[in-house]
Each structure stands twice: as C-alpha cells, then as structure tokens.
Design a protein around this motif. Structure first.
Motif, short mmCIF file in Angstrom:
data_model
loop_
_atom_site.label_atom_id
_atom_site.label_comp_id
_atom_site.label_asym_id
_atom_site.label_seq_id
_atom_site.Cartn_x
_atom_site.Cartn_y
_atom_site.Cartn_z
N HIS A 35 0.82 -1.21 0.00
CA HIS A 35 0.00 0.00 0.00
C HIS A 35 0.86 1.26 0.00
O HIS A 35 2.00 1.24 0.45
CB HIS A 35 -0.89 0.03 1.25
CG HIS A 35 -1.75 -1.18 1.39
ND1 HIS A 35 -3.02 -1.26 0.85
CD2 HIS A 35 -1.53 -2.36 2.00
CE1 HIS A 35 -3.53 -2.44 1.13
NE2 HIS A 35 -2.64 -3.13 1.81
N VAL A 37 0.34 5.10 1.62
CA VAL A 37 -0.43 5.92 2.55
C VAL A 37 0.28 7.26 2.63
O VAL A 37 1.51 7.32 2.68
CB VAL A 37 -0.49 5.27 3.95
CG1 VAL A 37 -1.21 6.19 4.94
CG2 VAL A 37 -1.18 3.90 3.88
N TRP A 47 -5.11 6.75 3.24
CA TRP A 47 -4.76 5.64 2.36
C TRP A 47 -4.88 6.11 0.92
O TRP A 47 -5.87 6.74 0.54
CB TRP A 47 -5.68 4.46 2.64
CG TRP A 47 -5.45 3.27 1.78
CD1 TRP A 47 -4.56 2.27 1.99
CD2 TRP A 47 -6.14 2.93 0.57
NE1 TRP A 47 -4.64 1.34 0.98
CE2 TRP A 47 -5.60 1.73 0.10
CE3 TRP A 47 -7.15 3.54 -0.17
CZ2 TRP A 47 -6.04 1.11 -1.06
CZ3 TRP A 47 -7.60 2.94 -1.33
CH2 TRP A 47 -7.03 1.72 -1.77
N GLY A 50 -3.63 0.53 -2.99
CA GLY A 50 -3.15 -0.78 -2.59
C GLY A 50 -3.13 -1.74 -3.76
O GLY A 50 -3.87 -1.56 -4.73
N ILE A 51 -2.26 -2.75 -3.67
CA ILE A 51 -2.11 -3.72 -4.75
C ILE A 51 -1.89 -5.09 -4.13
O ILE A 51 -1.12 -5.24 -3.18
CB ILE A 51 -0.95 -3.31 -5.69
CG1 ILE A 51 -0.84 -4.23 -6.90
CG2 ILE A 51 0.37 -3.23 -4.93
CD1 ILE A 51 0.09 -3.69 -7.99
N MET A 103 -1.68 -2.99 8.13
CA MET A 103 -0.34 -2.77 7.58
C MET A 103 0.70 -2.90 8.68
O MET A 103 0.83 -2.04 9.54
CB MET A 103 -0.30 -1.39 6.94
CG MET A 103 -1.30 -1.28 5.79
SD MET A 103 -1.50 0.39 5.21
CE MET A 103 -3.26 0.42 4.89
#
Lengths: 116, 107
Positions: A35, A37, A47, A50-51, A103
């Motif tokens: 991610h 952020v 945020w 994300g992947i 996270m």
C-alpha cells in the motif's frame, strides 16, 4: 529485518508527474499486498492505493483515482506509484506499507511537495 | 466509500489512567479494523488487527473490541510511552479509510 525504503519524492510543479519507488527487503515480497499511505503536513493518515501480491486486485482513493497508478515488480522486490497531474493538495509524506489489510510494516516515507 | 469517525479527537489523561477511544464505521465492516499508534516524526505502528488481535510485541495493556460499526481501543493503564496519536483503519473493502485520529495528551 524488514525494511521498506521509499524514494523519488521532491519538489514538483502543479500538473507535472512524479514516480515514487519503495524497495523492500527482509520478507518474502510476493507474499504480501502493498500500500501507499500519505500524510499531509500536520494532518492525519490517508490511504492512497493498494495492490495485491500478484497485481490482480488494485484500489485507489477517490482523491487520486485516474491520476495515480500503483504497480509492483516482484522480481525486483519493488513497489511503485506513478503520480500524474499533481495538485497542491497532493503535498504530503508518502509511506509504503505491507499487509493484506492491516499494515504491519511501514517505511519512513518520502516527501512530495507540489508547488510552483 | 466507508467513512470512519473517531472520538474524541483529543484526550487529556494521566499516567495510570484507563483510556478508551471509539471508532465508528458508516457501514458494517465486520471485524476488518486495525488500530495504529503514531508518534511525531515517526511512521505509524500497528497495534491491533482484526478488531481485537494484538500485534506481536505490543504490550498487553492495549486491547481492541467491537464488530460491525462500533469499535474501541482501550489502554488499561496509560504509560509515558503511550502519549501519541491513534488511528483506526478499515480494510473491509477498497478504498481503505482511516479515522481522523485521536491525540492522547498529558493532563
């Protein structure tokens, strides 16, 4: 020891582009979603994107959708964020972090300043 | 998008106090909630995941509870190292979202 090291930040004019990188070590990179952020000066956490581990699932905050693109290269243990059409409100410290949802590890961040 | 609302935004407390921070989601997120602690100039640190699971290495004075839309982070006995800002974060669905933060200050 897990390490996440961001790079690529700097001062950029509004409307220009920047590419952030995050180099990962100390864990099996392709086991984890990753991610981005960000945190504007004096503000809270936001945020950004994300992947999933295999790039099959990708998400973006509404504030960056259509302008930012997240990607990863598992062979290079690296995460990227291509940021286009930058705006003053994109000024922030950008962190990369790992984890499927929560996270667990974070880098120290790279500062992006968008100003003319 | 799911909105996360934290309260209070600021909390003044003394060492030894029991502290509770609340986080509300705009729709059900089951137990897909995390809590983080952030100190000035530092990256956030994961404290709690899946609403009530304590991250490895985090002191047991921290606990989390709740499900659906209402969640709490409790510090059973506030220590000097705990003065910081705390954030909740939902990861039920993209886009993930954070609460606005709760700053815990020294009374």
């Amino acid at each position: 020891e897990v390490q996440l090291v961001e790079s690529g930040g700097g001062l950029v004019q509004p409307g220009r582009s920047l590419r952030l990188s995050c180099a990962a070590s100390g864990f099996t990179f392709d086991d984890y979603a990753m991610h981005w952020v960000r945190q504007a000066p004096g503000k809270g956490l936001e945020w950004v994107s994300g992947i999933s581990w295999n790039s099959g699932s990708i998400g973006y905050a509404d504030s960056v959708k259509g302008r930012f693109t997240i990607s990863r290269d598992n062979a290079k243990n690296s995460l990227y964020l291509q940021m286009n059409s930058l705006r003053a409100e994109d000024t922030a410290l950008y962190y990369c972090a790992n984890g499927g949802g929560a996270m667990g590890y974070w880098g120290q961040g790279t500062l992006v300043t968008v100003s003319s | 998008d799911i909105q996360m609302t934290q309260s209070p935004s600021t909390l003044s407390a003394s060492v030894g106090d029991r502290v509770t921070i609340t986080c509300r989601a705009s729709q059900s997120i089951s137990s897909w909630l995390a809590w983080y602690q952030q100190k000035p100039g530092k990256a956030p640190k994961l404290l709690i995941y899946k609403a009530s699971s304590l991250e490895s290495g985090v002191p047991s004075r921290f606990s989390g509870s709740g499900s659906g839309t209402e969640f709490t982070l409790t510090i059973s006995s506030l220590q000097p190292d705990d003065f910081a800002t705390y954030y909740c974060q939902q990861y039920n669905s993209y886009p993930f979202t954070f609460g606005g933060g709760t700053k815990v200050e020294i009374k």
